[in-house]
Structure formats: C-alpha cells, structure tokens
Design an enzyme around this catalytic site. Structure first.
Site, PDB file in Angstrom:
ATOM      1  N   LYS A 381     -12.311   4.068   3.190  1.00 16.02           N
ATOM      2  CA  LYS A 381     -12.158   5.315   2.446  1.00 16.02           C
ATOM      3  C   LYS A 381     -10.685   5.708   2.372  1.00 16.02           C
ATOM      4  O   LYS A 381      -9.907   5.377   3.250  1.00 16.02           O
ATOM      5  CB  LYS A 381     -12.965   6.430   3.105  1.00 16.02           C
ATOM      6  CG  LYS A 381     -14.471   6.207   3.050  1.00 16.02           C
ATOM      7  CD  LYS A 381     -15.223   7.379   3.674  1.00 16.02           C
ATOM      8  CE  LYS A 381     -16.731   7.185   3.539  1.00 16.02           C
ATOM      9  NZ  LYS A 381     -17.479   8.328   4.129  1.00 16.02           N
ATOM     10  N   ASP A 493      -5.597  -9.987  -7.199  1.00 17.95           N
ATOM     11  CA  ASP A 493      -6.678  -9.081  -7.622  1.00 17.95           C
ATOM     12  C   ASP A 493      -6.163  -8.087  -8.661  1.00 17.95           C
ATOM     13  O   ASP A 493      -6.339  -6.874  -8.527  1.00 17.95           O
ATOM     14  CB  ASP A 493      -7.260  -8.349  -6.417  1.00 17.95           C
ATOM     15  CG  ASP A 493      -8.674  -7.841  -6.678  1.00 17.95           C
ATOM     16  OD1 ASP A 493      -9.294  -8.303  -7.653  1.00 17.95           O
ATOM     17  OD2 ASP A 493      -9.159  -6.991  -5.917  1.00 17.95           O
TER      18      ASP A 493
END
Length: 687
Positions: A381, A493
């Site tokens: 998170k 990515d």
C-alpha cells in the site's frame, strides 16, 4: 499487555515446535495425521483444535489458509529440483440448512505464507482478487477443488478440479471423477459429498509434467496396516505439461487455501503426505479420522446471565487492579519501544544518509491512517505523508517474509536513490522493520497516467500536447537509464499505470520494483519472466533475457496506448481491435492511421499522430535488432530525424496471436489485459 502475552506464550510456542521437529526431521518431506501439533502457519478461519485441519466453516465471506512453515528450496540450475509429490485426504461437508456446497478449496504452492493481500475475494478460493489475478509476479500454483460454478472464470461446472497458474482462471480443468481400473472408465465423484476423498498431485521436473489423480477412500476403511493404503487409479484426471521453473521462485511454501461466500461448507484435511524430489509416502488410511459432522449454523446468543453480586465484583476487580498496577509501567515502556521498532544491522550503516526513522514516517502519515491511503498494488500500500519540513512524500509499505537477499535488495534501493532525472519519480530513502520495508518517494499530486487515459471523468482528459509531452518525458528518462547513468538500468515494466504525473502534468517513470541494474558490457543471463502481457517482447517470453531492446518494445506499446487511449490487449473491444498493434497495422495498410487516435481527443495534430504510431510500430518489431535505441527514438520525437518508412505487414511484428475462442472467453469474463503466463508461450506470432 501485548508484550506480556507474547512473553507468556513463548515457551508454549517452543514446545509446539519441539514436538513437530520430532515428527519430521527432513523439511523436504513429511507425513501428518494429527494436525494439532504439526506447527502449521494458520490464518483466517483455519484451525486444528480437534485434530484434522479445519480450513473453512459456516461463517460467510471469510478465508482460511494453512501452510507448512518450512520453505521448500527450488534451484533453477537443476530441473529435477522442481519435482514434488503430495498425497492428502480431504472432506468437504455441505451445510444442510439451507443446502450449500460452499466455494471450494485448493492445494497451493506460493512464495509466501501470507496471502491476505489477495485472499479477500471469496470467489477466488482465498487466493486472488481482481487486483492481483492474472499477474506473473504472483508465482502461484494451485490445484483447485471447486464446488461452486462461476461464469466469471469459465468454470466447467460446480464440481470440478483445475490447475491454476497465477490466476483463478484454470489453464486445465475437468469434472471431478476417478478412473475405475476394473470397469475401464471414469466414474463421477462429488467433491462436496461429505465423504473422504484422496488426491495425488505429482510433478516431474525433468519431463515438466503435472498429474492430478482422485479416488474415493474405501468405506469401511481397511483395518490392516498392510493393506491400508488407497489404490491409486492408473489414469490421472488431469495431465498437463507445465514448466514450473518459470513459475516457482527459489523459496516456496506448500499448503491449502479455502473461502466462503454466501454459500458455505466445512472443509477438512484429514491427512497429508509431501515430498520434494521424489514420491510422497503413501498415507495409512487406518490412521485417518472420519470426517466430523457438519458444524451448526449460527444461532441466537444465549440469554444473559443474572447480574453479579457486589462481593463477586470486588473479588474479581481488586486482584485485577493490583496486577495491572504492577505491570503497567513495564507495558507502557514495551509498547513505546515496540511501536517504533526498526531493524538496523551493521552493514546498513553505509546507507544511513538514505534511511528514514520509522517514527518520522509514522507521524508523517498520521499513523498510516486509511484517509492517507493513495492506492494499493501487488507490492503493498502507498500512503501520503508530510515531513516536518513541509515536504510532501509518498510512502510505500512493502511486505517481505525472509532476510535472504535483503542486503542486495537494500543496495539496489540505495542505487535507485542515486538516480537523478526530471522524468523519474525520485526515491528519497527507505526504512526497514521486521516483516516490511518502507520506501519513501516524491509525492505526485496528479496520480497515475492510467487514470487519465481510461477514466470516464472529463476533468481528467489530457490534451494532445500534454500527451506528446508525457511521451517525450518518458523517452528522455529511459535514455538516461539505458545510456547516461553509470550502470545500465532495465525498467522491465513500462506502462501507463507506472507513469505518474506531477503538478504540471509532466510524466515521471516510477515503480522500479522489477528493475535490474548491470554493468555496461556484461553478458546478461536469463531470469524469471516478469512483466505485463502486451508490453513483453517475444524474445523475453521465449528466452527470459531482458535487454534495453525489451524496454524499447514496451515503450512502443506505451506510445500506442497513449495515442489510441487503448490498452495493448483489450478483450472488451471489437474483434478487430482486441490486439492494439494488430489494429494499428491494419489501419496503416489502408493509410488510415488516424482512425486509431483516441476518440476523446477533439483536436490533435494528424502528422504528429502518424509519426507517433509509426514509431510505436517501429519499436514493436519482432526482431530486436530492427528496433531503434532510446537515443534514436528521442531524435525522432524531437523532429531532428524523420521516422523511417515501415511496412505494416503483420508478419514483422511481435504481436499476440489469440484465437477467436480465447477472445470470446476473455470478453465474457470482462477480464483485464493481463493474461496468465501459461498463455504467453503460445501467444506471440511473427517472424
């Protein structure tokens, strides 16, 4: 009080571990009949109070996980090291009021014992939710015993067995049955019958073959220990060729996962045998307990007891107060010490300038409150924080299970902290606690580019000039990583969701969780294939070697994503537009490239759009030698050099080649653009 309870339970825990070690000295193999003293890691509903492993009960929308605490080691240099065999007896007992077969359960091989990040989805057997499903970084193999039909995942029936790789969508499945050698045919087997069923799962690392076999436990069970093993059918229910060396990490855990939704059932494991590198020991069925009766449905609370007398109240209260006064000072001290506790070792002192104290980050994020949460992803998170100096930061909490490789990981974090470019999200430093890392970044007030491209909020529309500026900024950042820093940095990515926007809507490349650093001139070695399907070059999926040219391929997909406002693979689009690079190529052959430009753009420069789309196709060529470098790409973007002509013959591009049947299934499921890794080896066409 928590510290005191931990101290009181210490010797109890040691006793449990000692008992377990007597049962199994070899961590690569074990046999368990009584789960009470087995030392399993339990989470959620899972418990072993009565002897069997009780994975789920009649509670709605909950999960249960149980893992063997000893990790299994798999070595990529030895294919045989991936071989394993397991045998276990399970029973799924349906609830009778009302009749319910439950959601199902699964045998799991995972890189962590903590699946809470993905186990909130009751339809995902406690393994995956919509955020984490279909991600190559999951590294999860599961054999599902599914008792609930779901159209979302193309279930064959509400009574089937499936092989899952990183996703709840099975790569292979079959209705539950067993082969009767006497009759020479398959006989249907109801998984949620309440009866004991034995399952064998065998994987040959050399042959790269996974077999799954079922059989009912004989009733009554054999009494003689000489004949007490169940007879394994000669024909497996499922037999699938799978290369687990591309799925497994070096350290993996084995165990079970289950879940309940509005439908519930009791799920038990009554005996378990496992061996890595050979055949698991056959279970002695005479030692297997019979399945317990169904647990009772939730009932009304009992009537309240009569109020206690004053004498009873004083008899309990006075000793309690005296005890609390004795330990209160110690509790307060231990609480404050533990609240801000960190892990700091001798080797970390060289990174001290980049290290934040946990206390400072805790206060900056207001104790990591939910109202400070910016988002959540596969690695943890992210919270917004404000330092005492007034600097706004983003703090990512990354959870980890082991210290192995931590020194190298922190060294890479320190290297990322030295990267300096206006189009990179700046990593300011880190903090390390037991069980987690905290990474501190510059705060990006406008969030992710992905939100601007794919949201229907008109306030988040980007103009043509803003999109072009973002593409140029990301190209400049990649040139810096590939050619201008002291080492070569491969991002691995690149996609819109990893591009963050600052206050002026400038694009900044972030999320270096998959990045690799290497010295210039060094020959690169193959590694596990990671990334997002649609952005992964064909040679990366075939050979596992990431280079600057695989980053260029991803950048080409990113260009078309920004210009067209579509993901590289969009199962919800019209059939001819599912594969973005294929659609752009078809429009290019008709000299209609601008037909692919995002319909939300009311005003755009047609010549610039054609240049960007041709450049995206140039980067998407199947032969990496034909792709331009990032320096050449930046020259094209700045208009210093004209983009060379390119043939739009689809044979020259590394594009996914997906059958109509697969597209239909994907569209029905409304799945994301991420496919499971098992599909990758057959999706890439071109020459």
């Amino acid at each position: 009080m928590a510290g005191v309870l931990e101290s009181l339970s210490f010797w109890m825990i040691i006793g449990v571990h000692v008992t377990f070690l007597v049962l199994a000295q070899d961590v690569n193999q074990f046999v368990i009949y009584d789960f009470k003293n087995s030392g399993l890691y339990l989470h959620g509903m899972a418990n072993t109070h009565d002897g069997p492993l009780h994975l789920t009960n009649n509670t709605e929308t909950r999960t249960g996980h149980a893992f063997h605490k000893s990790p299994m080691k798999f070595t990529a240099s030895s294919p045989s090291s991936f071989s394993f065999s397991t045998e276990f007896v399970f029973a799924i007992i349906p609830l009778q009021s009302p009749p319910s077969y439950g959601q199902g359960m699964a045998f799991v091989v995972a890189p962590t014992t903590d699946l809470r990040y993905g186990g909130t989805a009751t339809s995902g057997l406690g393994l995956f939710n919509r955020t984490h499903d279909n991600r190559t970084e999951n590294h999860i193999l599961a054999i599902e015993l599914d008792t609930n039909e779901s159209s979302d995942v193309f279930d064959k029936s509400g009574n089937h067995v499936g092989i899952d790789i990183n996703s709840i969508v099975s790569v292979d499945s079959a209705n539950a049955s067993f082969f009767d050698d006497k009759e020479g045919k398959n006989i249907t087997l109801l998984l949620a019958s309440g009866n004991s069923i034995v399952i064998w799962i065998d994987y040959d690392g050399i042959e790269q073959l996974l077999n799954v076999t079922l059989a009912p436990v004989p009733t009554p069970k054999p009494v003689s220990s000489l004949l007490s093993s169940s007879i394994k059918p000669s024909v497996p229910l499922l037999s699938r060729s799978i290369n687990l060396s591309t799925i497994f990490m070096e350290t993996m855990f084995v165990g079970f996962s289950g879940s309940t939704g509005s439908t519930r059932s009791d799920q038990y494991i009554l005996g378990w045998s496992f061996k890595k590198g050979g055949k698991a020991e056959s279970l002695d069925l005479s030692k297997i307990l019979d399945p317990p009766p169904p647990s009772s449905p939730p009932s009304s609370p009992p009537p309240p007891s009569p109020p206690p007398t004053l004498k009873q109240i004083l008899g309990i209260t006075i000793p309690t107060i005296a005890f609390l006064l004795m330990i209160l000072g110690g509790i307060v001290y231990l609480y404050k010490r533990k609240k801000y506790a960190e892990v700091l070792e001798q080797w970390e002192k060289e990174y001290s300038p980049q290290r934040f104290s946990f206390k400072k980050l805790y206060k900056a994020t207001k104790g990591f409150k939910e109202n400070q949460l910016l988002g959540a992803g596969g690695f943890g998170k992210v919270y917004k924080g404000i330092l005492p100096s007034g600097t706004e930061i983003a703090v990512k909490r990354v959870y980890h299970d082991a210290e192995q490789g931590m020194k190298q990981y922190v060294a890479e974090i320190a290297s990322m902290g030295r990267l300096r470019h206006k189009n990179l999200v700046q990593l300011l430093g880190y903090c390390r606690r037991k069980g987690e890392l905290l990474l501190v970044y510059d705060y990006m007030p406008n969030g992710s580019l992905d939100d601007y491209l794919f949201t229907k909020n008109k306030l988040k529309d980007l103009t043509w000039s803003q999109r072009l500026n973002i593409i140029k900024g990301v190209a400049s950042a990649l040139l810096y990583l590939h050619e201008e820093w002291e080492q070569v940095v491969l991002h691995r990515d690149i996609k819109a969701s990893n591009i963050l926007l600052d206050a002026d809507l400038n694009g900044r490349l972030g999320d270096f969780g998959l990045a690799r650093f290497h010295d210039r001139g060094v020959n690169l070695e193959a590694t596990r294939v990671v990334g997002t399907i649609g952005y992964m070059a064909p040679e990366l999926t075939a050979m596992g070697v990431a280079t600057t040219k695989t980053d260029v391929y991803a950048f080409g997909a990113f260009i078309m994503e920004v210009v067209c406002g579509r993901r590289p693979v969009d199962p919800d689009g019209p059939r001819e537009q599912v594969i973005l690079v294929k659609w752009v190529a078809s429009c290019g052959r008709r000299d209609a490239l601008t037909d692919t430009v995002d319909s939300k753009l009311r005003d755009f420069n047609a010549e610039e759009a054609k240049m960007l789309l041709k450049l995206g196709m140039l980067c998407s060529q199947s032969n990496p030698e034909n792709r331009p470098s990032m320096r050449e790409i930046l020259q094209y973007l700045e208009g210093n050099v004209k983009v060379p002509g390119i043939s739009f013959d689809t044979a020259g591009f590394g594009m996914p080649n997906i059958s109509h049947e697969t597209v239909t299934q994907m569209t029905t499921a409304s799945s994301s653009a991420n496919f499971s890794y098992e599909d990758v080896t057959i999706l890439f066409g071109g020459r």
